[in-house]
Design a protein around this motif. Structure first.
Motif, short mmCIF file in Angstrom:
data_model
loop_
_atom_site.label_atom_id
_atom_site.label_comp_id
_atom_site.label_asym_id
_atom_site.label_seq_id
_atom_site.Cartn_x
_atom_site.Cartn_y
_atom_site.Cartn_z
N CYS A 145 0.84 -1.21 0.00
CA CYS A 145 0.00 0.00 0.00
C CYS A 145 0.87 1.25 0.00
O CYS A 145 1.88 1.33 0.72
CB CYS A 145 -0.92 0.00 1.22
N SER A 146 0.50 2.22 -0.79
CA SER A 146 1.27 3.47 -0.87
C SER A 146 0.99 4.41 0.29
O SER A 146 1.60 5.47 0.39
CB SER A 146 0.96 4.19 -2.19
N ILE A 185 -9.87 8.19 1.23
CA ILE A 185 -8.69 8.04 0.39
C ILE A 185 -8.04 6.66 0.51
O ILE A 185 -7.21 6.29 -0.32
CB ILE A 185 -7.66 9.15 0.73
N CYS A 186 -8.43 5.89 1.51
CA CYS A 186 -7.84 4.56 1.67
C CYS A 186 -8.27 3.66 0.52
O CYS A 186 -9.47 3.42 0.31
CB CYS A 186 -8.28 3.94 3.00
N ARG A 192 -11.92 3.70 9.52
CA ARG A 192 -13.26 4.01 10.00
C ARG A 192 -13.19 5.16 10.99
O ARG A 192 -12.15 5.43 11.59
CB ARG A 192 -13.90 2.79 10.65
N ALA A 193 -14.32 5.82 11.16
CA ALA A 193 -14.42 6.92 12.11
C ALA A 193 -15.11 6.43 13.38
O ALA A 193 -16.17 5.80 13.31
CB ALA A 193 -15.18 8.08 11.51
N ILE A 194 -14.51 6.72 14.51
CA ILE A 194 -15.08 6.37 15.80
C ILE A 194 -15.57 7.65 16.47
O ILE A 194 -14.78 8.55 16.76
CB ILE A 194 -14.04 5.67 16.71
N THR A 195 -16.86 7.75 16.68
CA THR A 195 -17.43 8.93 17.34
C THR A 195 -17.63 8.66 18.82
O THR A 195 -17.74 7.50 19.25
CB THR A 195 -18.77 9.33 16.70
N TYR A 196 -17.68 9.71 19.60
CA TYR A 196 -17.84 9.55 21.04
C TYR A 196 -18.55 10.77 21.61
O TYR A 196 -18.65 11.82 20.96
CB TYR A 196 -16.48 9.37 21.73
#
Length: 256
Positions: A145-146, A185-186, A192-196
């Motif tokens: 992976c770049s 962009i991955c 993933r986004a982790i919200t809190y």
């Protein structure tokens, strides 16, 4: 406590500092560079209080980021922008972060006896883009992976190697402020986004201690029960604050 409608005149600055200005540690060399710079250029004259700036519409706030928790950079930012004359420094609702802000303010005032800015913490009552972190398992990343995520991150919060220089890295949680640029962009869709949501009881405890002048509550405005629960949880801890701001979409309510 009465609420009045107002609009925030805020300045948001990237949580990074020029390497030539301050080192990423608190050695005297970094402070000496700042002192020399101040001696050469001077600092702006500021005779109004933060409250007067707010009332006149000249309020300027440094936004460190509700999720940005790199205490070294936060200290450095607080030092530089205290000297620049900001009215307020907005930071994450964490005791170590608040202490870093105060360290920066006091370092600035040791150079020049400038006015002290207010210290504000940000919290939320529901899911909010300001309160999230990127996350991925570096073991899932293909070897070839770049790593475009590492290049696109404005906070240098993604590293292929761990802090020891040997183990696999990933997202540096204390530096990630949830901008989201790495998510699309991955090439393998691994991020993933982790919200809190900030803990209400812990926030109320912070507010009862010295060192916090203001609070900004981020709300969607669509979940009245969540806001009421948060407000009830803060009851008794906001009376001594200089400012309470409630941000919903593009409108900000102030109470002081």
């Amino acid at each position: 406590m009465s609420m009045s409608l107002g609009f925030s005149c805020s300045a948001s600055f990237s949580p990074q500092l020029p390497s030539q200005l301050l080192a990423r540690n608190s050695n005297n060399g970094g402070l000496e560079k700042v002192k020399n710079l101040i001696t050469k250029t001077g600092i702006p004259s500021n005779i109004t209080s933060p409250l007067e700036s707010l009332q006149k519409g000249n309020w300027v706030k440094l936004i460190c980021g509700a999720s940005f928790e790199d205490v070294v950079d936060i200290r450095n930012l607080s030092l530089v922008y205290t000297l620049a004359g900001v009215d307020c420094i907005d930071c994450a609702a964490e005791s170590s972060v608040i202490n870093a802000v105060h360290d920066g303010i006091e370092a600035a005032r040791s150079i020049v006896p400038v006015r002290r800015p207010w210290v504000m913490i940000s919290i939320n009552d529901s899911e909010d883009l300001h309160f999230r972190k990127a996350e991925f398992d570096p073991d899932d990343c293909p070897i070839d992976c770049s790593r475009p995520c590492e290049n696109v991150c404005p906070a240098d919060a993604i590293s292929y190697l761990g802090k020891d220089g040997l183990s696999k890295g990933g997202v540096l949680a204390e530096r990630c402020y949830g901008c989201g640029r790495c998510l699309p962009i991955c090439p393998y869709d691994k991020i993933r986004a982790i919200t809190y949501i900030r803990d209400v009881a812990a926030t109320a405890k912070l507010l009862k201690q010295d060192g916090v002048d203001a609070i900004e509550i981020h709300t969607s405005g669509r979940e009245a029960d969540s806001f009421q629960e948060l407000w009830n949880g803060l009851e008794g801890s906001i009376d001594k604050l200089r400012l309470v701001a409630v941000s919903a979409q593009f409108v900000c309510f102030f109470s002081h």
